[in-house]
Design a protein around this motif. Structure first.
Motif, short mmCIF file in Angstrom:
data_model
loop_
_atom_site.label_atom_id
_atom_site.label_comp_id
_atom_site.label_asym_id
_atom_site.label_seq_id
_atom_site.Cartn_x
_atom_site.Cartn_y
_atom_site.Cartn_z
N GLN A 1 0.83 -1.19 0.00
CA GLN A 1 0.00 0.00 0.00
C GLN A 1 0.88 1.26 0.00
OE1 GLN A 1 -2.58 -0.29 3.36
NE2 GLN A 1 -3.27 -2.35 2.87
N PRO A 2 1.54 1.57 -1.10
CA PRO A 2 2.41 2.75 -1.11
C PRO A 2 1.59 4.03 -1.09
CG PRO A 2 2.26 1.78 -3.29
CD PRO A 2 1.53 0.87 -2.39
N PRO A 3 1.95 5.02 -0.28
CA PRO A 3 1.21 6.29 -0.28
C PRO A 3 1.50 7.09 -1.54
CG PRO A 3 3.11 6.44 1.15
CD PRO A 3 3.06 5.03 0.67
N LEU A 4 0.54 7.93 -1.92
CA LEU A 4 0.77 8.84 -3.04
C LEU A 4 1.87 9.83 -2.68
CD1 LEU A 4 -2.94 9.53 -4.03
CD2 LEU A 4 -1.35 7.91 -5.08
N TRP A 5 2.51 10.37 -3.72
CA TRP A 5 3.68 11.23 -3.45
C TRP A 5 3.29 12.45 -2.65
CZ3 TRP A 5 3.72 16.27 -5.03
CH2 TRP A 5 2.77 16.65 -5.98
N ARG A 6 2.07 12.94 -2.87
CA ARG A 6 1.68 14.15 -2.14
C ARG A 6 1.35 13.86 -0.68
NH1 ARG A 6 -2.60 13.06 -5.61
NH2 ARG A 6 -4.59 12.54 -4.62
N HIS A 7 1.16 12.56 -0.34
CA HIS A 7 0.87 12.19 1.04
C HIS A 7 2.10 11.67 1.78
CE1 HIS A 7 -3.35 12.84 0.30
NE2 HIS A 7 -3.37 11.92 -0.69
N ARG A 8 3.21 11.61 1.11
CA ARG A 8 4.39 11.07 1.76
C ARG A 8 4.91 12.03 2.82
NH1 ARG A 8 7.68 8.98 -3.59
NH2 ARG A 8 6.34 7.20 -4.08
N LEU A 9 5.42 11.44 3.87
CA LEU A 9 6.01 12.25 4.94
C LEU A 9 7.24 12.99 4.44
CD1 LEU A 9 6.04 13.04 7.93
CD2 LEU A 9 7.38 10.99 8.38
N SER A 10 8.02 12.36 3.62
CA SER A 10 9.20 13.03 3.07
C SER A 10 8.81 14.23 2.23
CB SER A 10 10.00 12.04 2.24
OG SER A 10 9.19 11.48 1.21
N THR A 11 7.69 14.09 1.47
CA THR A 11 7.23 15.23 0.66
C THR A 11 6.84 16.39 1.55
OG1 THR A 11 6.43 13.70 -1.02
CG2 THR A 11 5.55 15.93 -1.09
N ARG A 12 6.13 16.09 2.63
CA ARG A 12 5.73 17.17 3.55
C ARG A 12 6.94 17.83 4.19
NH1 ARG A 12 1.15 15.11 7.49
NH2 ARG A 12 1.39 13.01 6.68
N ILE A 13 7.89 17.01 4.60
CA ILE A 13 9.08 17.59 5.24
C ILE A 13 9.86 18.45 4.24
CG2 ILE A 13 11.29 17.02 6.28
CD1 ILE A 13 9.97 14.61 7.53
#
Length: 644
Positions: free
Chosen positions: A11-23
């Protein structure tokens, strides 16, 4: 069970929901804001620095304009020298005005980019170029004109400086405001990053840690809230799925443990019942007592209210009721002897186990005696020994009762054990009968060899005595009477010897004492000298059964010596080593084996000794020498010796 990595990969998260993206986005935004504000402060500082240089140069316009006036008024210079100095001052003033107008980024120096400042600069430059500088270059009344125009230039320059200073003041205010905002943004950004890091990372980690602690305490009902779609959200979802799976496995494991525990308890009960019945069957007792005890124990183990045990008559189709429990007298009397086709008990003896869970579910026209007694269920199993059906035993229940496969197997095993026990009882009885028959045969042979021959001799002498009395031949009568007396005494001795032989019983280690008693009795009956030799070579004592047979062979050998050998010396050797050896030698008359074998009836005493040696699996050899005696050697090899 899947690993957390497997759940993440599933269940990979979408790129916009990734924690790394937010950081990364948050860091980029914070960096952009900070760099923008820092760039603004640098730009304002650069503007202030350029404006300060412009103020300095604008102030120098007044100074240079005043110096031009001083150059025009200073005496002592020649006209040429004054002209040169004036040209130099005017050139410096033109260069200053040019730098103010065009700016110099290298210093930096530039006027604020405001219309008023630009317009005032144009006025200052125009006033210099068109009013003040021409007046200074004029040869006629230049001094007067310059002095009159100088205040206007100074006023214009002051206005330019004032405008630039006002602009700098505004920029200073903006700089201070921007620096304050930068400090506030830095503090707020730090707090925001701390909060976001706690919200995005620390809080999910703490939740996961609490969940792991619950798992470590086997609290598999713990679940993590899934309030995001980032990596921690996927990890929490995977943790919950793992917890569901563990809880399911643990519950299944508990169920399996309970099931296995119940199975073990049932197996223990079965083993206990089997051990109890087996221990009871191994006890000595009558067959009826054995069967009744067996039936009672089986009924108690399986909760039956009634039971019966029947034996199949050999060579017929009849079943005989041996014992019963919980059945009425009328039922036992009616089924004391039945055919195998009359009831379920007989059917079981032919086709195997019969189990009826509930008689009431059978057709109404079928009514059986045990059903009339109030029994509802029935289970019948065979009694088997060596693949031979000996009979059946039945269990009667007052309520519907189904027999599980494990119970059926146990009951079948119990039936086999009972069959083996009954067969062992029958074999033991047959063995005892055979032993009695063998002993009777030996006794008959002994009687025939001794007492029968003596009685035959006495009968012959009595007939001769009767003839002598009838003829009145007293001499013959006197000769016959001593012979009759001697015959009677020998017969009496034979009877006593036989009684002693058949009454002989030995315990552990009593063979030597019995041999000594036998030799002592032989010495009392026969005048021959007896010698006993013992050779102990490390052999174990013989068991009582083998000791008794050895003693019987010795007694028979000594009896033959007393009756037939006429020996004056008898030697008995007892060698107890790996092989047991008994040797009896005498110096009597001996005998001819061919002559003995040629008799119509062989020597029964020799046959008796041979039969007893065969019982021992021993070797019996005779070495007769006519006129020189006989030697008897009994050898019991180590391989056939029994443990004492």
């Amino acid at each position: 069970m899947k690993s957390p990595e497997a759940y993440l990969s599933d269940q990979p998260p979408l790129w916009r929901h990734r924690l790394s993206t937010r950081i990364v986005v948050s860091s980029v935004l914070a960096l952009t804001v900070m760099m923008t504000m820092i760039s603004g402060t640098l730009w304002l500082s650069w503007q202030l620095e350029g404006a300060a240089a412009a103020i300095n140069d604008a102030g120098s316009l007044r100074m240079r304009a005043t110096r031009v006036a001083l150059e025009l008024q200073t005496p002592g210079y020649s006209t040429h020298e004054r002209q040169q100095r004036l040209v130099l001052e005017l050139a410096l003033q033109d260069r200053t005005l040019s730098q103010l107008k065009n700016g110099n980024p290298a210093r930096p120096l530039f006027l604020p980019d405001e219309p008023q400042v630009k317009q005032q600069m144009v006025q200052v430059q125009a006033y210099w170029q068109h009013v003040l500088k021409p007046a200074a270059m004029s040869q006629q009344d230049g001094m007067q004109r310059y002095r009159q125009a100088l205040p206007g230039f100074i006023s214009q320059a002051n206005q330019l400086v004032l405008l630039v200073e006002q602009n700098n003041e505004r920029k200073n205010n903006w700089l201070r405001l921007l620096q304050g905002a930068l400090a506030l943004v830095a503090g707020a950004g730090t707090l925001a990053m701390i909060y976001l890091l706690y919200l995005w990372i620390i809080l999910p980690v703490l939740r996961l840690q609490r969940g792991l602690r619950h798992m470590a305490r086997h609290e598999f009902g713990a679940r993590l809230p899934v309030d995001s779609r980032d990596e921690f959200g996927v990890l929490s979802s995977g943790f919950n799925s793992m917890a569901d799976e563990l809880e399911s496995l643990y519950r299944g494991l508990e169920a399996r443990v309970h099931e296995k525990t119940a199975q073990l308890a049932a197996q223990n009960r079965e083993l206990s019942a089997l051990y109890e019945v087996e221990a009871f069957l191994n006890q000595p007792g009558e067959i009826e007592t054995l069967c009744r005890g067996f039936l009672q124990r089986v009924m108690r183990q399986f909760g039956a209210q009634g039971g019966s045990l029947r034996v199949l008559e050999a060579g017929s189709d009849k079943l005989h009721l041996m014992v019963s429990e919980g059945l009425s007298g009328a039922l036992t009397a009616a089924e004391h002897c039945t055919r195998v086709s009359d009831c379920f008990c007989g059917q079981a003896s032919q086709s195997g186990a019969v189990v009826i869970r509930d008689f009431r579910q059978r057709p109404r026209d079928s009514l059986y005696r045990c059903q009339e007694e109030g029994f509802v269920a029935l289970a019948v199993f065979q009694i088997v020994a060596v693949e031979q059906v000996l009979g059946t035993f039945s269990l009667h229940f007052g309520a519907p009762r189904d027999v599980a496969s494990a119970e059926a197997q146990l009951l079948a095993t119990l039936g086999q054990r009972l069959g083996v026990a009954l067969e062992n009882r029958r074999l033991s009885a047959k063995a005892r009968q055979l032993a009695v028959a063998e002993e009777r045969s030996l006794m008959a042979q002994g009687l025939h060899d001794s007492i029968a021959q003596g009685l035959n001799f006495l009968n012959l002498q009595v007939q001769m005595l009767s003839s002598a009395v009838r003829d009145g031949d007293m001499n013959e009568v006197r000769e016959i009477i001593p012979l009759l007396k001697t015959g009677v005494e020998e017969s009496y001795q034979d009877v006593r010897e036989l009684l002693l032989n058949f009454r002989s019983k030995l315990g552990q280690g009593e063979l030597l004492c019995a041999i000594e008693d036998t030799l002592a009795r032989f010495c009392r009956q026969c005048p021959a000298e007896v010698e006993l030799k013992l050779e102990e070579a490390g052999g174990a004592p013989l068991p009582p059964e083998q000791q008794l047979q050895v003693l019987f062979i010795l007694q028979e050998a000594l009896s033959n010596v007393r009756k037939h050998a006429g020996a004056s010396k008898v030697s008995v050797l007892l060698h107890n080593g790996p092989d047991f050896v008994l040797k009896v030698s005498d110096n009597g008359d001996g005998y001819d084996p061919e002559e003995v074998a040629a008799r119509s009836e062989g020597h029964i005493g020799l046959h008796i000794m041979q039969e007893r040696a065969m019982r021992l699996n021993a070797h019996l050899l005779l070495f007769p020498v006519p006129g020189k005696g006989t030697s008897l050697v009994l050898t019991l090899p180590q391989a056939v010796r029994q443990a004492a």
